[in-house]
Design an enzyme around this catalytic site. Structure first.
Site, PDB file in Angstrom:
ATOM      1  N   ARG A   5       1.032  -0.987   0.017  1.00  0.00           N
ATOM      2  CA  ARG A   5      -0.484   0.026   0.009  1.00  0.00           C
ATOM      3  C   ARG A   5       1.119   1.300  -0.201  1.00  0.00           C
ATOM      4  NH1 ARG A   5      -4.041  -0.234   5.033  1.00  0.00           N
ATOM      5  NH2 ARG A   5      -4.567   1.478   3.748  1.00  0.00           N
ATOM      6  N   ASN A  14      -8.658   9.028   5.984  1.00  0.00           N
ATOM      7  CA  ASN A  14      -7.004   8.547   4.221  1.00  0.00           C
ATOM      8  C   ASN A  14      -5.996   8.756   6.140  1.00  0.00           C
ATOM      9  OD1 ASN A  14      -8.917   8.264   3.834  1.00  0.00           O
ATOM     10  ND2 ASN A  14      -8.578  10.276   2.463  1.00  0.00           N
ATOM     11  N   ASP A  58      -2.787   7.829   3.490  1.00  0.00           N
ATOM     12  CA  ASP A  58      -2.215   8.126   2.769  1.00  0.00           C
ATOM     13  C   ASP A  58      -2.145   9.349   2.970  1.00  0.00           C
ATOM     14  OD1 ASP A  58      -3.875  10.523   1.866  1.00  0.00           O
ATOM     15  OD2 ASP A  58      -5.342   8.586   0.666  1.00  0.00           O
ATOM     16  N   HIS A 113      -7.264   8.187  11.979  1.00  0.00           N
ATOM     17  CA  HIS A 113      -6.996   6.355  11.751  1.00  0.00           C
ATOM     18  C   HIS A 113      -5.264   6.460  11.386  1.00  0.00           C
ATOM     19  CE1 HIS A 113     -10.822   5.731  10.193  1.00  0.00           C
ATOM     20  NE2 HIS A 113     -11.112   5.380  11.535  1.00  0.00           N
ATOM     21  N   CYS A 153      12.243  -1.276  16.271  1.00  0.00           N
ATOM     22  CA  CYS A 153      12.360   0.025  16.432  1.00  0.00           C
ATOM     23  C   CYS A 153      13.904   0.183  16.464  1.00  0.00           C
ATOM     24  CB  CYS A 153      12.053  -0.392  17.550  1.00  0.00           C
ATOM     25  SG  CYS A 153      12.865   0.616  18.817  1.00  0.00           S
ATOM     26  N   ASN A 193     -21.402  12.333  -2.100  1.00  0.00           N
ATOM     27  CA  ASN A 193     -20.573  10.951  -2.862  1.00  0.00           C
ATOM     28  C   ASN A 193     -21.360  10.953  -4.086  1.00  0.00           C
ATOM     29  OD1 ASN A 193     -20.248   7.630  -2.845  1.00  0.00           O
ATOM     30  ND2 ASN A 193     -19.732   8.459  -0.789  1.00  0.00           N
TER      31      ASN A 193
END
Ligand code: OAD
Length: 256
Positions: free
Chosen positions: A68, A99, A101, A116, A160, A225
């Site tokens: 992704r 989003n 991105d 998110h 990490c 939409n």
């Protein structure tokens, strides 16, 4: 209400907030989740986007996020991102996004609230390693190291840099809570005059509940939409169309 009326509302709104979803990035080439070509039609979220999936198979989860990241790295902001970026500067428009991105950021949007998380943020899952010379008292805490990785190809699974434990994407997975500070910021932004949900299926909470928060705060609510969603019947204004076409038209009306 016509597009002209919505433009007039936007012009009058002292506090304008938009909530964006995957549909806003669709024209940039970023797949949505629930449409015909949506990611959740092809993949099972429980295999890839839950804490349990990560424990079972961190490499598989990371391979999916790496793919992704590679897609998004090759995408560019579209006219919807560009209009919202301009409104954030010229109209003080608050942008709350679901989003992961970074297209709102790359378009130059001010103070984006990213509910998110981000595909480019990572955080450690390991136990804390005390800094040299620090006495360990009581129960060991966790390593809280978090960092941003700017589009570099990652060794999979990444670790990490501070303690060497497994790193995870700093993305909110199914079954996890949102960052409290982001929720507070989003709820504050929802206390506005005009709240517009753009390109979201409006079924994932708490993001979808911001619409109701806005309504309770007295805002006029709208949805943009191409398809009907559960938000369609809850808003004052529905505009059927694609974000990358409707937002530039609204912007033109505002300028005329
Ligand atoms: P969805 O994939 O659920 O919904 C995308 C919406 O965008 C649909 O309602 C489409 O009709 C609409 N759409 C498609 N093309 C559009 C366009 N060009 N312009 C405007 N709208 C368009 O995506 P989200 O609502 O964002 O969670 O999904 C919410 C969350 O569910 C995501 O953030 C993700 C997912 O699981 C996480 O990653 C944590």
């Amino acid at each position: 209400m016509s597009l002209l009326d919505l433009a007039a509302r936007i012009a009058r709104a002292a506090r304008l907030t938009v909530l964006t979803g995957a549909g806003v990035s669709a024209a940039s080439g970023v797949p949505t989740f629930r449409g015909a070509e949506g990611l959740w039609r092809r993949f099972r979220p429980e295999d890839l986007a839950t804490p349990g999936a990560f424990v079972r198979d961190p490499r598989l989860v990371w391979e999916w996020y790496a793919s992704r990241r590679a897609v998004v790295a090759g995408c560019h902001p579209n006219p919807a991102h560009e209009v919202l970026a301009r409104w954030s500067h010229e109209r003080g428009c608050r942008v709350v996004t679901q989003n992961v991105d970074d297209l709102h950021l790359r378009a130059g949007t001010r103070d984006v609230i990213r509910l998110h998380g981000s595909l480019w943020d990572l955080r450690c899952t390991g136990a804390a390693v005390p800094a040299p010379g620090t006495p360990v008292r009581g129960r060991a805490t966790r390593c809280v190291h978090a960092w941003r990785d700017e589009h570099e190809p990652l060794p999979l699974p990444p670790t990490c840099p501070r303690c060497g434990a497994l790193a995870r994407p700093a993305i909110v997975w199914f079954g996890e809570s949102l960052d409290e500070a982001d929720v507070v910021a989003a709820r504050n932004a929802a206390a506005c005059d005009l709240f517009i949900a753009i390109g979201t299926s409006a079924i994932v909470y708490p993001a979808a509940g911001l619409l109701d928060d806005a309504r309770r705060a007295g805002a006029v609510t709208a949805a943009i939409n191409p398809e009907a969603t559960p938000a369609s019947s809850r808003v004052d204004v529905t505009v059927q169309g694609r974000a990358e076409e409707i937002l530039p038209r609204l912007d033109l009306l505002l300028a005329s």
